[in-house]
Motif scaffolding. Sequence first.
Motif, short mmCIF file in Angstrom:
data_model
loop_
_atom_site.label_atom_id
_atom_site.label_comp_id
_atom_site.label_asym_id
_atom_site.label_seq_id
_atom_site.Cartn_x
_atom_site.Cartn_y
_atom_site.Cartn_z
N ALA A 439 0.85 -1.07 0.11
CA ALA A 439 0.06 0.02 0.19
C ALA A 439 0.74 1.05 -0.13
O ALA A 439 0.43 2.15 -0.75
CB ALA A 439 -0.82 0.10 1.33
N LEU A 440 1.97 1.12 0.78
CA LEU A 440 2.94 2.18 0.80
C LEU A 440 3.81 2.63 -0.69
O LEU A 440 3.51 3.82 -1.01
CB LEU A 440 4.08 2.11 2.02
CG LEU A 440 5.12 3.14 2.19
CD1 LEU A 440 4.34 4.59 2.41
CD2 LEU A 440 5.81 3.00 3.24
N ASN A 442 2.59 1.56 -3.55
CA ASN A 442 1.56 2.04 -4.31
C ASN A 442 1.33 3.40 -4.27
O ASN A 442 1.23 4.31 -5.44
CB ASN A 442 0.47 1.11 -4.58
CG ASN A 442 0.70 -0.31 -5.03
OD1 ASN A 442 1.19 -0.45 -5.81
ND2 ASN A 442 -0.13 -1.25 -4.54
N ASN A 443 0.94 3.90 -3.22
CA ASN A 443 0.74 5.52 -2.81
C ASN A 443 1.94 6.25 -3.55
O ASN A 443 1.97 7.19 -3.94
CB ASN A 443 1.01 5.58 -1.33
CG ASN A 443 -0.75 5.14 -0.77
OD1 ASN A 443 -1.57 4.97 -1.98
ND2 ASN A 443 -0.83 4.98 0.31
N TYR A 444 3.16 5.74 -3.15
CA TYR A 444 4.52 6.43 -3.53
C TYR A 444 4.50 6.41 -5.05
O TYR A 444 4.88 7.32 -5.72
CB TYR A 444 5.69 5.88 -2.84
CG TYR A 444 6.89 6.33 -3.52
CD1 TYR A 444 7.54 7.30 -3.30
CD2 TYR A 444 7.75 5.30 -4.20
CE1 TYR A 444 8.82 8.06 -3.91
CE2 TYR A 444 9.02 5.97 -4.72
CZ TYR A 444 9.56 6.96 -4.62
OH TYR A 444 10.55 7.47 -5.19
N GLU A 446 2.27 5.90 -7.23
CA GLU A 446 1.16 6.75 -8.01
C GLU A 446 1.52 8.47 -8.17
O GLU A 446 1.47 8.86 -9.01
CB GLU A 446 0.00 6.76 -7.13
CG GLU A 446 -1.44 7.36 -7.55
CD GLU A 446 -1.78 6.60 -9.04
OE1 GLU A 446 -2.07 7.67 -9.71
OE2 GLU A 446 -1.47 5.34 -9.15
N ALA A 447 2.06 8.65 -6.94
CA ALA A 447 2.52 10.23 -6.92
C ALA A 447 3.66 10.54 -8.05
O ALA A 447 3.45 11.34 -8.71
CB ALA A 447 2.80 10.60 -5.60
N SER A 496 5.40 15.80 -4.30
CA SER A 496 4.45 14.72 -4.00
C SER A 496 5.13 13.86 -2.96
O SER A 496 4.24 13.55 -2.02
CB SER A 496 4.29 13.78 -5.23
OG SER A 496 3.96 14.43 -6.53
N LEU A 500 3.11 13.34 0.51
CA LEU A 500 2.89 11.86 0.93
C LEU A 500 3.60 11.79 2.59
O LEU A 500 3.16 11.24 3.51
CB LEU A 500 3.84 11.23 0.27
CG LEU A 500 3.53 9.44 0.54
CD1 LEU A 500 2.22 9.09 0.76
CD2 LEU A 500 4.32 8.47 -0.39
N GLU A 503 1.43 13.33 5.21
CA GLU A 503 0.38 12.50 5.54
C GLU A 503 0.87 11.10 6.36
O GLU A 503 0.15 10.86 7.23
CB GLU A 503 -0.40 11.88 4.29
CG GLU A 503 -1.40 10.81 4.41
CD GLU A 503 -2.07 10.54 3.23
OE1 GLU A 503 -2.86 9.49 3.08
OE2 GLU A 503 -1.84 11.13 2.00
N LEU A 504 2.02 10.64 5.92
CA LEU A 504 2.44 9.64 7.03
C LEU A 504 2.75 9.98 8.28
O LEU A 504 2.37 9.34 9.19
CB LEU A 504 3.72 8.94 6.21
CG LEU A 504 3.61 8.47 4.92
CD1 LEU A 504 4.88 7.86 4.31
CD2 LEU A 504 2.70 6.90 5.11
N GLU A 507 -0.42 10.19 10.41
CA GLU A 507 -0.81 8.75 10.71
C GLU A 507 0.13 7.99 11.68
O GLU A 507 0.06 6.91 11.88
CB GLU A 507 -0.86 8.06 9.38
CG GLU A 507 -1.86 8.51 8.50
CD GLU A 507 -2.03 7.64 7.20
OE1 GLU A 507 -1.18 6.79 7.04
OE2 GLU A 507 -2.92 7.89 6.19
#
Length: 604
Positions: A439-440, A442-444, A446-447, A496, A500, A503-504, A507
């Motif tokens: 998940a991490l 893919n987020n990276y 994607e950006a 980006s 990210l 956001e991390l 969280e």
Amino acid sequence: MRRPPLWGLALLAPLLLALPALRTSPVGLALVAADAAIGAQFFRLRGPRPAPPSLVVLAVDGDSLALDRLLGPEERQRSPLWRRMGPWPWPRALQAELAAAVLERGAARVVFNVVYGQPSRYGPADDKAFSARLAPWRDRVILAAAYGRESQDGVERSQLDRPIYPFLHSGLTTLLQSPQGLSDAIPGLEWLESNLAAFAPPRPDPLPFVATGRRPPRQPLGINFPGPAGRVASVPAWRVLEQPEGFWRGRTVLIGATAPELGGLLETAYGPQSGTEVQAAALASVLRGDGLARPEPALETLLLLAWGLATALLLRRGPNASASLVTGLALAAAALGLGALLWARAFLVLPWAALVAMPLAAGAVRGGGQWLKESRERAYLHQVLARRISPTLLKDILREPGPLWTQVGGSRADCVVLFTDLVGFTPLSAQLEPAALFALLNNYFEAIATAVIEEQGLLDKFIGDSLMAEFGVPRSRGDRQEALAAARAALAMRSSLEALNAELEREGRPTLRQGIGLHFGEVIAGNLGSSQRLEFTVVGSSVNVASRLEGLTRRFPEHSILISGELLALLGERAEVVPLGEHTVKGWPTPLAVYALEGLRPEA
């Protein structure tokens, strides 16, 4: 043995069927019919033209057959000819008087388009009167013979009606018809030998050749019609004596029926005409020497082969479906244009349908095959590239895919190579669960992938937590523009990642750090792999330099984007950089000037 391509067979089919030896086959006859239709269209496009002035028709027309309605009884009594004219058939003595009238006034010859194959219905005296009246001009009178076929009890019989009068000359009135039923040609020697061989000599030649004293050619001679009905000078029979002095002198006079009520209408390229008017057009073609002739069979065969070869050579040069279709259409138009020119100027009849069908059929089949191949390539490219490049670049590539994406091999090109990698990600990956790790990543990705695509770069490959991209392949907008696009993409990746990481942090998860290396230079771009699976990529020392620059970011943790001097030269004064000195990198022969990219200044 390699099979000929399908488009080659499409080219060969009309060529073979148009050869003289195969012209009588069902498909060959279809080409003959198409030739006749094209010829008829040529006549309509050309329009009417003057007929030779030396030819005149003495017409048994509707007025001559109905003088009792046209003239009063007293008026008819003024002329012996008028008194004897009435419904057809007229006494042959009267017909002889018409011929004698023009011969006495200086006509060069009289040609009858009336067949006197049986004794007169008016009795022997009428036949004797006919012969006696025209005896002084026996060598200047041409009588008509007719050939026909009839089927009786399933048996086909041929019949030749020859004139019963002992004149020196007689000519065959038979004319040949196209598959559409248009009377369009005078028989040649081959036809005469084939159809009249069973009859006792002397066998008549076609009427137009007998009237002009010329020998028929081997092949049929096409009738060069001067136009629709009425183009050849015509005098009604009842007005034969009313013409000015000298009118008939030196002229060839064709006597025959033109009245529609007598039948005998023939279809022509200009519509229906009486048989006499069609004979007049045939006679005019021979008199003027502009009859329409086909080349000799050997020459026609050579022409077809040469045109087929030229068509094949030009079509083979078509790189795509559009080019093949345009080439086929252009060649077909050229064949029609050249055919029309030779028809109008040299009176030459070519196998137009075959000359047109060859490029059209071959171009359509070749173009269709190329289109199917291109469609498959586009579908494949769309599947492969849709997630790797921008929609604009994808649209450009799909418009003209070429062989670049579908064959093994490569070509040299200049481009910007970008490498990015997550720094210190290996220890982090060991701490995360697989689902969280993916998940991490893919987020990276994607950006950072979005940054490449928005700048119309090529996403080459993902390797673990690394990304490789290029700017300038497979399409280049110019070296400086590609350099600026790569720099903007790198700066967008950094922004980006900052978003990210924010956001991390919220969280409570570990943040990421990246390194980006960019270099401009020559690469070899192309497909690597096998025929079953190809991957477009770039290789070469420039790729290694970009990778080494990305690796140098570990030595300069405060600078995440490192570029080479070659790239800086393209960016010019717009680049905000920090010089980091020269560094030796593996695989590069000389120390490399390295710069940290901090930003881009606005365009001056």
